[in-house]
Design an enzyme around this catalytic site. Structure first.
Site, PDB file in Angstrom:
ATOM      1  N   ASP A 212      67.178   7.789  14.211  1.00 53.63           N
ATOM      2  CA  ASP A 212      66.479   6.463  12.957  1.00 53.63           C
ATOM      3  C   ASP A 212      65.359   7.657  12.245  1.00 53.63           C
ATOM      4  O   ASP A 212      64.237   8.042  12.936  1.00 53.63           O
ATOM      5  CB  ASP A 212      66.504   5.531  13.637  1.00 53.63           C
ATOM      6  CG  ASP A 212      65.534   4.535  11.973  1.00 53.63           C
ATOM      7  OD1 ASP A 212      66.284   5.143  11.059  1.00 53.63           O
ATOM      8  OD2 ASP A 212      65.144   3.072  12.483  1.00 53.63           O
ATOM      9  N   HIS A 385      60.483   0.449  12.757  1.00 55.03           N
ATOM     10  CA  HIS A 385      61.526   1.361  13.230  1.00 55.03           C
ATOM     11  C   HIS A 385      60.501   2.490  13.947  1.00 55.03           C
ATOM     12  O   HIS A 385      58.842   2.327  12.762  1.00 55.03           O
ATOM     13  CB  HIS A 385      61.676   2.253  11.463  1.00 55.03           C
ATOM     14  CG  HIS A 385      62.350   1.595  11.278  1.00 55.03           C
ATOM     15  ND1 HIS A 385      63.917   1.723  11.324  1.00 55.03           N
ATOM     16  CD2 HIS A 385      62.447   0.259   9.987  1.00 55.03           C
ATOM     17  CE1 HIS A 385      64.612   0.427  10.936  1.00 55.03           C
ATOM     18  NE2 HIS A 385      63.535  -0.011   9.821  1.00 55.03           N
TER      19      HIS A 385
HETATM   20 ZN   LIG Z   1      68.100  -0.341   9.599  1.00 55.30          ZN
HETATM   21 ZN   LIG Z   2      67.892  -3.251  11.806  1.00 55.18          ZN
END
Ligand SMILES: [Zn+2]
Ligand SMILES: [Zn+2]
Length: 574
Positions: A212, A385
């Site tokens: 990600d 994240h």
């Molecule tokens: Zn996402």
């Molecule tokens: Zn998510």
């Protein structure tokens, strides 16, 4: 004006993309040129494994759209090959497209953890005509043989919703790791937890790691959720009146923690917002929120308690127009009016593009006497994240031969690829940055972006319709928003082609006609001239006349005002 091609058309270059020998194809149908709309697939021979099926919220370039979903025409064509749809976690950018696309792709088995399954199933209920979904419940640590050539093993990751999973996909060319979305979890002393998961992956000769990129521009480590909790608790203790916490309904871990702290401090929690209520209910049913039955009280009963015994949880910390926090700020909420002494905590970061709405929200709330805290003032939010240092640690622990940055805009993915080149000493060709619809061919010893592409142009959902908001509608909405419109109503005698009365002119968002009488007169004259020039004694083709009017009036308005409003001629023949 934002310059971005809002409709991207990538077409098939060949009728079909042939895969020869030991090559696994990787294709993203969405998620690689935006935040959201995550959907990708791996293909080998006649087998396809899909990961996620999310939606994307609209941008300034797509006015009036509810959201955008991935284009699944490639999968529709190949639906016989689809063996599984794996869902990494329950956020809408990973599950939101399911009700719209699942039938088109042949209703494949959905692999999801129990809470993710529950969120998907609840949402599916809102679509009475959508088919019944076929779920396979999975748990971290479990494996599944998905097809002849694909096996998957799941591992648990920390995100900000419970039961997020990552996976190792075993393929004929090697092992591919997709960790879903994650960040590190820290203990009270600030040590990262559960690193053995990544270290174990490092012992398995990983062919490709996908990571990600959402946090790839952020330096350092995540703010520990423990610090967030500590800071929230400090704030809650300090508050003398009611506490109103705004956050995302999907931040279930945070919500659970807030309820726990409130309970510990002897405060009752009331929840405002149906999405948040549903999520809390799902989490409680599945045992994720272990709170006393009476910890949560109905919103309409908050008046029964002393102000310092009440904590209200609500949605809308981003200033979303219809969310609960905005209603409170506008004085439109049924049960909650801001009063002096209220503490408002905005426990989420500001999504780019929402800065103005959040500013207005904060202004409105503080004018009414509330004390406001947001994530920039204290650590009361942590992103889900992994930022740079955590991304690099994972890369170093997993030690893949190849690296593909996923999720996020090009620059974020480029940044993530450079981190991998730095951390793993990989060459740029070993960290390919692929766009939506590009086909990446993975073989045992190399990865290569193929010439072929599959369609990924936007599919828009507007109200209840899917894909019916085409280029024309969007263009019209932009013109209306930026230039306004002018409606001309002309009543004409069918036989003579003569005006029966002066044409009516109505405008919206263009110029204020009442103060521009001269201009209106000129415009009327112009319209009459247009009609007058049409040869008489022949039937007026009303379509022809309309387009003539549109062009010539448009031209005239532009000459006079340097603007191009939408011109709508209405011809009434009597
Ligand atoms: Zn996402
Ligand atoms: Zn998510």
């Amino acid at each position: 004006m934002i310059k971005k091609t809002y409709l991207k058309r990538t077409e098939f270059k060949k009728e079909d993309i042939s895969v020869s020998g030991e090559t696994v194809k990787f294709i993203a149908l969405g998620g690689l040129e935006e935040i959201g709309r995550n959907m990708m697939l791996f293909e080998y021979g006649d087998e396809i494994i899909i990961i996620d099926a999310g939606l994307q919220f609209p941008e300034e370039t797509t006015p009036g759209i509810d959201f955008i979903i991935p284009n699944v025409s490639y999968l529709e064509k190949n639906k016989k090959k689809i063996k599984a749809l794996i869902i990494t976690h329950g956020h809408y950018d990973h599950i939101g497209a399911i009700p719209y696309i699942i039938e088109k792709i042949g209703n494949p088995t959905i692999y999801a953890t129990s809470i993710t399954k529950e969120i998907i199933a609840r949402r599916q209920e809102e679509f009475p005509n959508a088919p019944k979904l076929d779920f396979e419940i999975i748990k971290a640590g479990e494996s599944r043989q998905l097809s002849k050539n694909f096996t998957v093993r799941f591992f648990g990751v920390t995100h900000n919703i419970p039961e997020g999973v990552g996976m190792v996909l075993e393929t004929p060319i090697g092992k591919i790791v997709h960790p879903g979305e994650f960040k590190f979890d820290y203990d009270i002393d600030g040590n990262a937890k559960d690193l053995d998961i990544w270290e174990n992956l490092g012992k398995q000769k990983i062919h490709t790691l996908l990571l990600d990129s959402t946090g790839a521009e952020e330096p350092g480590f995540s703010v520990s959720e423990r610090i967030v909790e500590r800071e929230l608790e400090k704030l809650f203790k300090k508050a003398e009146g009611r506490i109103i916490v705004g956050t995302f309904a999907s931040l279930l871990d945070r919500i659970a923690e807030i309820i726990k702290i409130a309970d510990r401090l002897g405060k009752k929690v009331a929840v405002s917002g149906s999405s948040m209520k549903t999520n809390i209910q799902i989490a409680r049913n599945l045992g994720y929120m272990k709170v006393e039955k009476d910890a949560i009280v109905p919103l309409e009963e908050i008046g029964k308690y002393r102000d310092d015994k009440i904590l209200i949880l609500c949605t809308g910390a981003q200033g979303e127009p219809n969310a609960q926090m905005m209603k409170i700020a506008n004085g439109e909420h049924r049960y909650i009016q801001i009063k002096k002494g209220d503490t408002v905590v905005l426990s989420s970061s500001v999504i780019p593009g929402n800065e103005r709405s959040v500013q207005i929200l904060k202004d409105d709330l503080s004018r009414q006497g509330a004390l406001i805290y947001h994530y920039k003032m204290v650590d009361i939010h942590s992103s889900g994240h992994a930022p740079q240092e955590e991304l690099k640690s994972v890369m170093k622990m997993v030690k893949p031969n190849f690296f593909i940055p996923i999720h996020g805009y090009y620059f974020m993915r480029w940044r993530n690829a450079s981190l991998a080149q730095e951390a793993l000493k990989l060459k740029p060709e070993e960290t390919p940055i692929v766009d939506n619809g590009q086909v990446l061919l993975l073989s045992k010893n190399s990865v290569k972006i193929s010439e072929e592409t599959v369609p990924t142009y936007y599919v828009m959902v507007d109200g209840l319709g899917v894909g019916d908001v085409g280029e024309v509608v969007l263009r019209d909405r932009r013109v209306l928003a930026q230039e306004g419109m002018v409606v001309i109503i002309a009543t004409i005698d069918r036989r003579t082609g003569q005006f029966l009365k002066n044409p009516d002119i109505i405008s919206r968002g263009f110029i204020y006609l009442k103060e521009n009488k001269e201009f209106v007169e000129e415009l009327r004259k112009k319209i009459k001239q247009i009609i007058a020039r049409i040869p008489r004694a022949q039937q007026i083709e009303s379509d022809y006349l309309k387009s003539l009017m549109r062009d010539q009036v448009g031209e005239f308005l532009y000459r006079k005002t340097k603007r191009r409003p939408m011109v709508l001629p209405v011809i009434i023949e009597v």
